[in-house]
Design an enzyme around this catalytic site. Structure first.
Site, short mmCIF file in Angstrom:
data_model
loop_
_atom_site.label_atom_id
_atom_site.label_comp_id
_atom_site.label_asym_id
_atom_site.label_seq_id
_atom_site.Cartn_x
_atom_site.Cartn_y
_atom_site.Cartn_z
N GLU A 23 44.84 64.26 22.90
CA GLU A 23 46.01 65.06 22.50
C GLU A 23 46.98 64.19 21.70
OE1 GLU A 23 46.58 66.55 26.86
OE2 GLU A 23 47.51 68.03 25.52
N CYS A 79 42.94 75.60 28.57
CA CYS A 79 43.11 74.35 29.31
C CYS A 79 41.79 73.83 29.84
CB CYS A 79 44.10 74.55 30.47
SG CYS A 79 44.32 73.08 31.49
N TRP A 95 48.63 66.12 33.28
CA TRP A 95 48.69 64.80 32.66
C TRP A 95 47.97 64.90 31.32
CZ3 TRP A 95 46.52 65.04 37.75
CH2 TRP A 95 45.15 65.26 37.79
N ARG A 133 41.44 72.47 34.28
CA ARG A 133 41.73 73.43 35.34
C ARG A 133 41.09 73.13 36.69
NH1 ARG A 133 40.37 78.94 32.47
NH2 ARG A 133 39.58 77.71 30.70
N1 ARG Z 1 49.05 68.98 23.45
C1 ARG Z 1 50.39 68.92 23.89
C2 ARG Z 1 50.98 67.57 23.53
O1 ARG Z 1 50.31 66.74 22.99
C3 ARG Z 1 50.51 69.13 25.40
C4 ARG Z 1 49.81 70.34 25.96
C5 ARG Z 1 49.56 70.25 27.46
N2 ARG Z 1 48.70 69.14 27.79
C6 ARG Z 1 48.35 68.79 29.01
N3 ARG Z 1 47.57 67.76 29.13
N4 ARG Z 1 48.75 69.43 30.08
O2 ARG Z 1 52.12 67.27 23.79
#
Ligand code: ARG
Length: 410
Positions: free
Chosen positions: A290, A112, A285, A115
């Protein structure tokens, strides 16, 4: 079987040997050793003696008090915990221990990048909740609390832990919110291929699949081993979504893309001081990449780059024109822009990389390492433009606890 797995993982002190004279903390001799002069008792339940590892419990209680020096008498608390394990096979965290443990599990998450905010985690203590119906209801409430009208709050909901002879309920869904995927019969997919298995499973259980590209899957909860999971449709007011638009290209909206506001992982076990909480969904968030560089771009996900490139009229005749790279950047701009316009918290990879280095420096000042997994920390676009790329990290020890760990099968 979860119990036998835990029992054989490592030898643990024989509870019958606890409170041996000589040890101020009530520890007996080495594993399984009978204290001279004491008959060795046969444990009444197969599961009781070794269910919760006393060494893990001790280590956690000591860490809790070392980091929170004002929180009471560590020696007394450790004795209490070991006594409870000897009597019942396990113990109960105080609400303070639970909150601390959950936050440190986040702090220890080597994959992560976000953090820096580990202290701000909102911990919902729902250890009394163990039925599938109530659990689902509280997961929806989790989403509402986390969504907070768009100002996303990092939240964890901790449901009942595994107890001797009574494994706790599990959330089958990998995230609280996920889109369904359906094979289109021509080797492709409608929707999110990553939601293909869950969609099929939910349909088997009686859920009526839609036909859309962004159908929110029901939440699947399994109350007991050997039982079928139950499925629960997510209430509309628990799932904020953001339609994607581009800051400059009006055509982008016609792609009909969207994503949800809250990424909430729900299939990992939170392990604190030897206690396992298999249902403990948590969220932060999103970081734009991602969604923009993985969920919507990966060839085995929404695979949108060719379509975006076509709208951009890019030369796709060769990889060397970097059409994928150019389409990827516009897709990522659209994601960041749309969340911003919608007032939904989202970070970008440049900002978050800086913050992560701040976090490492802050931890170092406190005398702590920050174990990190380079391949997960470095963002999937423009890696070398971010400072997290240009360095190595403290090694990851898989035995570190508290932690979020892959869930064991029942
Ligand atoms: N990578 C994953 C997604 O796109 C979520 C993982 C957690 N991500 C976060 N920003 N807490 O759904």
């Amino acid at each position: 079987m979860i119990f036998s797995r835990i029992r054989t993982r490592k030898p643990v002190p024989d509870p019958a040997a606890a409170f041996a004279p000589g040890c101020p903390l009530g520890h007996g001799g080495p594993a399984g050793q009978t204290v001279p002069g004491q008959a060795r008792r046969t444990p009444s339940s197969l599961f009781t003696p070794a269910f919760t590892d006393p060494d893990q419990a001790s280590a956690f209680v000591r860490q809790f008090h070392a980091e929170l020096p004002g929180a009471g008498n560590p020696v007394q608390r450790e004795r209490e915990v070991l006594d409870e394990i000897a009597r019942t096979g396990t113990y109960r965290h105080t609400p303070e221990e639970l909150a601390f443990g959950a936050k440190v599990a986040w702090r220890n998450s080597a994959r992560c990048i976000g953090r820096l905010y580990w202290r701000s985690l909102v911990v919902r203590d729902l250890r009394e909740v163990s039925s599938a119906d109530e659990l689902a209801e509280e997961c929806f409430e989790h989403l509402r609390v986390a969504t907070n009208g768009g100002r996303i709050r990092p939240v964890i909901s901790v449901f009942a832990p595994d107890r001797p002879g009574r494994p706790a309920a599990r959330i089958v869904s990998p995230q609280l919110v996920r889109y369904a995927g359906y094979p289109d019969g021509a080797g492709g997919w409608t929707g999110d291929p990553a939601g293909g298995q869950l969609a099929a499973r939910a349909a088997d259980l009686g859920w009526k699949p839609g036909e859309g590209r962004f159908d929110i899957l029901p939440l699947l909860v399994q109350e007991r081993a050997g039982e079928q999971p139950r499925w629960y449709e997510l209430p509309d007011d628990s799932t904020l979504e953001v339609p994607l638009r581009h800051p400059e290209y009006p055509w982008f909206a016609e792609l009909g893309l969207r994503w949800y506001a809250v990424p909430a992982i729900s299939d990992q076990t939170l392990e604190i001081g030897g206690i396992r909480y298999p249902a403990a969904p948590f969220n932060g968030w999103y970081m734009g990449t991602e969604i923009g560089a993985r969920n919507l771009a990966d060839a085995d996900r929404y695979d949108m780059l060719a379509e975006v490139a076509a709208w951009l009229r890019l030369d796709t005749s060769s990889d060397r024109t970097l059409w994928k790279d150019r389409a990827l950047i516009e897709l990522n701009r659209a994601v960041l822009h749309s969340y911003q316009e919608a007032g939904v918290t989202m970070t970008d990879h440049h900002t978050e990389s800086e913050r992560f280095l701040t976090h490492i420096a802050q931890e170092k000042r406190l005398g702590r390492e920050t174990p990190a997994d380079w391949s997960w920390i470095v963002p999937p676009v423009s890696g070398g433009l971010t400072p997290v790329y240009h360095r190595y990290y403290d090694a990851v020890d898989p035995a570190t606890r508290p932690a979020f760990v892959a869930r064991e099968p029942w």
